[in-house]
Design an enzyme around this catalytic site. Structure first.
Site, PDB file in Angstrom:
ATOM      1  N   ASP A   1       0.862  -1.170   0.000  1.00  0.00           N
ATOM      2  CA  ASP A   1       0.000   0.000   0.000  1.00  0.00           C
ATOM      3  C   ASP A   1       0.908   1.232   0.000  1.00  0.00           C
ATOM      4  O   ASP A   1       2.069   1.147   0.413  1.00  0.00           O
ATOM      5  CB  ASP A   1      -0.886  -0.028   1.247  1.00  0.00           C
ATOM      6  CG  ASP A   1      -1.700   1.235   1.423  1.00  0.00           C
ATOM      7  OD1 ASP A   1      -2.420   1.619   0.482  1.00  0.00           O
ATOM      8  OD2 ASP A   1      -1.605   1.846   2.499  1.00  0.00           O
TER       9      ASP A   1
ATOM     10  N   ASP B   1      -0.007   5.059   0.915  1.00  0.00           N
ATOM     11  CA  ASP B   1      -0.177   6.043   1.986  1.00  0.00           C
ATOM     12  C   ASP B   1      -0.359   5.362   3.340  1.00  0.00           C
ATOM     13  O   ASP B   1      -1.255   4.531   3.513  1.00  0.00           O
ATOM     14  CB  ASP B   1      -1.375   6.941   1.683  1.00  0.00           C
ATOM     15  CG  ASP B   1      -1.229   7.643   0.338  1.00  0.00           C
ATOM     16  OD1 ASP B   1      -0.136   8.146   0.057  1.00  0.00           O
ATOM     17  OD2 ASP B   1      -2.217   7.669  -0.424  1.00  0.00           O
TER      18      ASP B   1
ATOM     19  N   TYR C   1      -5.101  13.146   0.173  1.00  0.00           N
ATOM     20  CA  TYR C   1      -5.285  13.556  -1.214  1.00  0.00           C
ATOM     21  C   TYR C   1      -4.106  14.385  -1.722  1.00  0.00           C
ATOM     22  O   TYR C   1      -4.272  15.450  -2.309  1.00  0.00           O
ATOM     23  CB  TYR C   1      -6.599  14.320  -1.369  1.00  0.00           C
ATOM     24  CG  TYR C   1      -7.788  13.546  -0.846  1.00  0.00           C
ATOM     25  CD1 TYR C   1      -8.177  12.347  -1.435  1.00  0.00           C
ATOM     26  CD2 TYR C   1      -8.502  13.998   0.259  1.00  0.00           C
ATOM     27  CE1 TYR C   1      -9.251  11.625  -0.952  1.00  0.00           C
ATOM     28  CE2 TYR C   1      -9.584  13.279   0.758  1.00  0.00           C
ATOM     29  CZ  TYR C   1      -9.950  12.095   0.152  1.00  0.00           C
ATOM     30  OH  TYR C   1     -11.012  11.376   0.636  1.00  0.00           O
TER      31      TYR C   1
ATOM     32  N   GLN D   1      -6.956   5.672  -4.859  1.00  0.00           N
ATOM     33  CA  GLN D   1      -6.762   7.115  -5.005  1.00  0.00           C
ATOM     34  C   GLN D   1      -8.083   7.760  -5.442  1.00  0.00           C
ATOM     35  O   GLN D   1      -8.207   8.321  -6.524  1.00  0.00           O
ATOM     36  CB  GLN D   1      -5.641   7.399  -6.014  1.00  0.00           C
ATOM     37  CG  GLN D   1      -4.267   6.953  -5.574  1.00  0.00           C
ATOM     38  CD  GLN D   1      -3.763   7.734  -4.356  1.00  0.00           C
ATOM     39  OE1 GLN D   1      -4.105   8.905  -4.174  1.00  0.00           O
ATOM     40  NE2 GLN D   1      -2.954   7.086  -3.523  1.00  0.00           N
ATOM     41  N   SER D   2      -9.069   7.694  -4.557  1.00  0.00           N
ATOM     42  CA  SER D   2     -10.395   8.208  -4.902  1.00  0.00           C
ATOM     43  C   SER D   2     -10.438   9.721  -4.996  1.00  0.00           C
ATOM     44  O   SER D   2     -11.437  10.281  -5.460  1.00  0.00           O
ATOM     45  CB  SER D   2     -11.426   7.729  -3.881  1.00  0.00           C
ATOM     46  OG  SER D   2     -11.234   8.370  -2.631  1.00  0.00           O
TER      47      SER D   2
ATOM     48  N   CYS E   1      -6.321   2.856  -8.186  1.00  0.00           N
ATOM     49  CA  CYS E   1      -7.726   2.937  -8.553  1.00  0.00           C
ATOM     50  C   CYS E   1      -8.218   4.344  -8.262  1.00  0.00           C
ATOM     51  O   CYS E   1      -8.126   4.801  -7.121  1.00  0.00           O
ATOM     52  CB  CYS E   1      -8.547   1.920  -7.765  1.00  0.00           C
ATOM     53  SG  CYS E   1     -10.331   2.041  -8.117  1.00  0.00           S
TER      54      CYS E   1
ATOM     55  N   HIS F   1     -11.346   5.472  -8.454  1.00  0.00           N
ATOM     56  CA  HIS F   1     -12.788   5.524  -8.267  1.00  0.00           C
ATOM     57  C   HIS F   1     -13.202   5.810  -6.825  1.00  0.00           C
ATOM     58  O   HIS F   1     -12.490   5.465  -5.879  1.00  0.00           O
ATOM     59  CB  HIS F   1     -13.420   4.209  -8.725  1.00  0.00           C
ATOM     60  CG  HIS F   1     -13.265   3.965 -10.189  1.00  0.00           C
ATOM     61  ND1 HIS F   1     -12.330   3.088 -10.695  1.00  0.00           N
ATOM     62  CD2 HIS F   1     -13.901   4.504 -11.257  1.00  0.00           C
ATOM     63  CE1 HIS F   1     -12.414   3.090 -12.024  1.00  0.00           C
ATOM     64  NE2 HIS F   1     -13.351   3.935 -12.382  1.00  0.00           N
TER      65      HIS F   1
ATOM     66  N   CYS G   1     -16.050  -0.274  -8.022  1.00  0.00           N
ATOM     67  CA  CYS G   1     -15.000  -0.749  -8.921  1.00  0.00           C
ATOM     68  C   CYS G   1     -14.367  -2.029  -8.377  1.00  0.00           C
ATOM     69  O   CYS G   1     -14.005  -2.092  -7.196  1.00  0.00           O
ATOM     70  CB  CYS G   1     -13.930   0.326  -9.090  1.00  0.00           C
ATOM     71  SG  CYS G   1     -12.531  -0.198 -10.110  1.00  0.00           S
TER      72      CYS G   1
ATOM     73  N   ARG H   1     -10.945  -1.406  -6.617  1.00  0.00           N
ATOM     74  CA  ARG H   1     -10.792  -0.642  -5.382  1.00  0.00           C
ATOM     75  C   ARG H   1     -10.693  -1.582  -4.187  1.00  0.00           C
ATOM     76  O   ARG H   1     -11.600  -2.383  -3.935  1.00  0.00           O
ATOM     77  CB  ARG H   1     -11.965   0.331  -5.212  1.00  0.00           C
ATOM     78  CG  ARG H   1     -11.861   1.167  -3.939  1.00  0.00           C
ATOM     79  CD  ARG H   1     -13.018   2.145  -3.801  1.00  0.00           C
ATOM     80  NE  ARG H   1     -13.037   2.674  -2.453  1.00  0.00           N
ATOM     81  CZ  ARG H   1     -12.272   3.684  -2.031  1.00  0.00           C
ATOM     82  NH1 ARG H   1     -11.455   4.282  -2.877  1.00  0.00           N
ATOM     83  NH2 ARG H   1     -12.323   4.100  -0.779  1.00  0.00           N
TER      84      ARG H   1
ATOM     85  N   ASP I   1      -1.824  -1.060   5.815  1.00  0.00           N
ATOM     86  CA  ASP I   1      -2.062  -0.582   7.174  1.00  0.00           C
ATOM     87  C   ASP I   1      -3.516  -0.651   7.617  1.00  0.00           C
ATOM     88  O   ASP I   1      -3.822  -0.269   8.751  1.00  0.00           O
ATOM     89  CB  ASP I   1      -1.550   0.854   7.330  1.00  0.00           C
ATOM     90  CG  ASP I   1      -2.309   1.859   6.469  1.00  0.00           C
ATOM     91  OD1 ASP I   1      -2.649   1.518   5.327  1.00  0.00           O
ATOM     92  OD2 ASP I   1      -2.544   2.982   6.937  1.00  0.00           O
TER      93      ASP I   1
END
Length: 261
Positions: free
Chosen positions: A10, A12, A21, A54-55, A87, A89, A95, A98, A124
């Site tokens: 992962d 972040d 963001y 990454q929505s 992703c 979305h 999705c 996701r 995490d």
């Protein structure tokens, strides 16, 4: 049990400090042990990659190009990974890529030319673990201050104190796939259409940045864009480090694996 051929991290909160963001490469800061973990995996011949929700793209808070620039900065600081999958979305899109659904894991495995069962996912939150299990991969949770205590308890047998230890555990064969029937059932439910199971409520959604918090105060107006309809977005794959992606492994019939949608 299959050997580990690839470690998928992962982004972040696992490899880099979680800046909600984030669209600014200058704000990328590695977490302790992250670069050493990537280097250790590569030194033992393991492929490496990132699988990241990454929505913020779908929410209009940043663009896909912003994410790629942040990924490129992280990749440079980490010494180069083999692939970066993300992703864009929002949760409402449903999705299959996701997390906690398995699409990003499938895509990374295909791009690296390894079987999902040979991948270890390190993250995490529960969504990272569930995405791995839904794909048939193994997983380790590296808790931090943002990890819900219930998730730490739930995955206590699949926990490492830091990412470097997680890679050491993988190399030692200590990272095992889910083994209980309830875990297998839950992973299948999270997978939704991937396993031809009815869609179930997906745990791990609905909290924290990229866990879908409200936009943090102080987000600059310049980082806001019009929200992008989920149907107009596609999940992305980047070879952030030029030449890093390994040629896909061929199966017994000489066929190359296809990327998951």
């Amino acid at each position: 049990m299959n050997p580990v051929s690839a470690v998928l991290f992962d982004r972040d909160g696992t490899l880099v400090a979680d800046v909600p963001y984030n669209a600014d490469p200058d704000r990328v800061r590695l977490l302790p042990g992250a670069a050493a973990a990537v280097a250790l995996a590569r030194s033992h011949g393991l492929a490496t990659g990132v699988v990241s929700n990454q929505s913020g793209i779908g929410r209009g808070l940043l663009t896909a190009e912003d994410v790629r620039r942040v990924n490129e900065r992280a990749d440079a600081l980490l010494g180069g990974l083999d692939t970066w999958e993300f992703c864009p979305h929002t949760p409402a899109a449903g999705c299959p890529c996701r997390k906690p659904r398995p699409g990003l894991v499938f895509a990374a495995a295909a791009r690296l030319g390894v079987a999902p069962a040979e991948c270890l996912v390190v993250g995490d939150i529960a969504a990272d673990v569930l995405a791995a299990h839904a794909a048939g991969a193994r997983a380790l949770l590296v808790p931090n201050a943002a990890t819900a205590p219930a998730e730490v308890t739930r995955f206590a047998a699949l926990t490492a104190p830091d990412v470097l230890t997680a890679v050491h555990m993988a190399l030692a064969g200590a990272a095992r796939p889910t083994e209980t029937e309830s875990s297998r059932r839950e992973g299948a439910d999270a997978a939704g259409p991937w396993l031809s199971r009815p869609e179930a409520a997906v745990p791990g959604e609905g909290r924290l940045p990229e866990r879908d918090a409200a936009v943090p105060d102080g987000t600059s107006s310049s980082s806001r864009h019009a929200a992008v309809p989920d149907g107009a977005l596609s999940c992305s794959s980047d070879a952030a480090g030029p030449g890093r992606v390994r040629p896909p492994r061929l199966d017994a019939l000489g066929r190359q694996g296809r990327r998951s949608p």
